[in-house]
Design a protein around this motif. Structure first.
Motif, short mmCIF file in Angstrom:
data_model
loop_
_atom_site.label_atom_id
_atom_site.label_comp_id
_atom_site.label_asym_id
_atom_site.label_seq_id
_atom_site.Cartn_x
_atom_site.Cartn_y
_atom_site.Cartn_z
N ALA A 11 0.78 -1.03 0.08
CA ALA A 11 -0.14 0.08 0.23
C ALA A 11 0.90 1.19 -0.07
CB ALA A 11 -0.99 -0.13 1.07
N TRP A 12 1.95 1.25 0.77
CA TRP A 12 2.79 2.39 0.89
C TRP A 12 3.48 2.69 -0.47
CZ3 TRP A 12 2.95 6.35 3.97
CH2 TRP A 12 2.42 6.15 5.37
N THR A 13 3.88 1.67 -0.97
CA THR A 13 4.52 1.68 -2.37
C THR A 13 3.78 2.29 -3.44
OG1 THR A 13 6.24 0.02 -1.73
CG2 THR A 13 6.26 0.64 -4.08
N GLY A 14 2.52 1.65 -3.52
CA GLY A 14 1.65 1.89 -4.65
C GLY A 14 1.07 3.66 -4.31
N VAL A 15 1.03 3.89 -3.12
CA VAL A 15 0.45 5.38 -3.03
C VAL A 15 1.86 6.40 -3.18
CG1 VAL A 15 -0.13 7.13 -0.97
CG2 VAL A 15 -1.35 4.81 -1.18
N THR A 16 2.89 5.83 -2.87
CA THR A 16 4.21 6.94 -2.94
C THR A 16 4.37 7.10 -4.65
OG1 THR A 16 5.22 6.04 -1.03
CG2 THR A 16 6.56 7.03 -2.76
N LEU A 45 3.33 7.29 -14.39
CA LEU A 45 3.64 6.77 -13.19
C LEU A 45 2.34 6.65 -12.52
CD1 LEU A 45 6.58 9.24 -12.08
CD2 LEU A 45 6.41 6.97 -12.16
N GLY A 46 1.29 7.36 -12.60
CA GLY A 46 0.08 7.10 -11.71
C GLY A 46 -0.60 5.78 -12.39
N LEU A 47 -0.46 5.33 -13.36
CA LEU A 47 -1.08 4.03 -13.87
C LEU A 47 -0.09 3.02 -13.41
CD1 LEU A 47 -2.42 5.16 -17.55
CD2 LEU A 47 -3.91 4.90 -15.43
N VAL A 48 1.15 3.10 -13.49
CA VAL A 48 1.94 2.08 -13.30
C VAL A 48 1.79 1.66 -11.55
CG1 VAL A 48 4.54 1.71 -12.67
CG2 VAL A 48 3.75 2.57 -14.88
N SER A 49 1.23 2.68 -10.93
CA SER A 49 1.10 2.47 -9.38
C SER A 49 -0.06 1.40 -9.06
CB SER A 49 0.69 3.57 -8.51
OG SER A 49 -0.77 3.91 -9.06
N LEU A 50 -1.00 1.11 -10.03
CA LEU A 50 -1.76 -0.13 -9.82
C LEU A 50 -1.07 -1.52 -10.04
CD1 LEU A 50 -4.78 1.68 -11.50
CD2 LEU A 50 -4.53 1.41 -9.09
N PRO A 51 -0.47 -1.96 -10.94
CA PRO A 51 0.21 -2.98 -11.15
C PRO A 51 1.35 -3.35 -9.76
CG PRO A 51 0.37 -1.85 -13.40
CD PRO A 51 -0.45 -0.95 -12.23
N VAL A 52 2.15 -2.13 -9.65
CA VAL A 52 2.89 -2.30 -8.56
C VAL A 52 2.23 -2.76 -7.40
CG1 VAL A 52 4.66 -1.08 -7.07
CG2 VAL A 52 4.51 -0.67 -9.69
N ALA A 54 -0.59 -4.09 -7.12
CA ALA A 54 -1.26 -5.66 -7.34
C ALA A 54 0.00 -6.73 -7.09
CB ALA A 54 -1.82 -5.79 -8.76
N ILE A 55 1.21 -6.62 -7.82
CA ILE A 55 1.98 -7.55 -7.96
C ILE A 55 2.73 -7.58 -6.51
CG2 ILE A 55 4.51 -7.68 -8.50
CD1 ILE A 55 3.85 -6.44 -11.20
N MET A 56 2.97 -6.65 -5.76
CA MET A 56 3.39 -6.57 -4.41
C MET A 56 2.54 -7.45 -3.39
SD MET A 56 5.35 -2.91 -3.73
CE MET A 56 6.06 -3.42 -2.07
N THR A 57 1.08 -7.21 -3.72
CA THR A 57 0.28 -7.70 -2.88
C THR A 57 0.18 -9.19 -3.09
OG1 THR A 57 -1.13 -5.97 -2.83
CG2 THR A 57 -2.16 -7.97 -2.35
N LYS A 58 0.31 -9.81 -4.28
CA LYS A 58 0.51 -11.08 -4.74
C LYS A 58 1.67 -11.71 -4.29
CE LYS A 58 -2.62 -11.39 -8.55
NZ LYS A 58 -3.71 -12.03 -7.98
N LEU A 59 3.19 -10.96 -3.96
CA LEU A 59 4.11 -11.36 -3.37
C LEU A 59 4.04 -11.64 -1.90
CD1 LEU A 59 6.83 -9.59 -5.48
CD2 LEU A 59 6.44 -11.98 -5.66
N GLY A 60 3.12 -11.28 -1.49
CA GLY A 60 2.96 -11.28 0.18
C GLY A 60 3.09 -10.07 0.91
N MET A 61 3.39 -9.01 0.33
CA MET A 61 3.73 -7.93 1.02
C MET A 61 2.20 -7.05 1.39
SD MET A 61 7.10 -6.70 -0.96
CE MET A 61 8.24 -7.73 -1.54
N GLY A 62 1.26 -7.42 0.86
CA GLY A 62 -0.08 -6.94 1.30
C GLY A 62 -0.59 -7.42 2.56
N SER A 63 -1.96 -6.92 2.66
CA SER A 63 -2.64 -7.55 3.69
C SER A 63 -3.24 -9.00 3.41
CB SER A 63 -4.13 -6.45 3.82
OG SER A 63 -4.86 -6.94 5.06
N HIS A 64 -3.31 -9.77 4.65
CA HIS A 64 -3.56 -11.29 4.43
C HIS A 64 -4.91 -11.51 4.83
CE1 HIS A 64 0.68 -11.63 3.32
NE2 HIS A 64 0.93 -11.77 4.51
#
Length: 64
Positions: A11-16, A45-52, A54-64
């Motif tokens: 979440a922090w990376t996506g928002v940043t 950059l704004g559009l890239v934040s969405l896949p970033v 999603a990918i980080m969440t799938k890698l286990g860095m998001g909420s479980h």
């Protein structure tokens, strides 16, 4: 609702990344001759934040 309330690395990376896009786009629009190239870089950059996020969440860095 999750206990962390969105305080995850994903979440922090996506928002940043999205915030950086808004800043770049805003600065581009305030330049004396408006820089449309820099504006579209900000939009990208704004559009890239969405896949970033999603990918980080799938890698286990998001909420479980």
């Amino acid at each position: 609702m999750a206990d962390n309330h969105g305080n995850t690395p994903a979440a922090w990376t996506g928002v940043t990344v999205a915030m950086a896009g808004f800043v770049v786009g805003g600065v581009a629009l305030m330049l004396s001759p408006v820089s449309m190239t820099l504006f579209w870089v900000g939009v990208a950059l704004g559009l890239v934040s969405l896949p970033v996020f999603a990918i980080m969440t799938k890698l286990g860095m998001g909420s479980h």
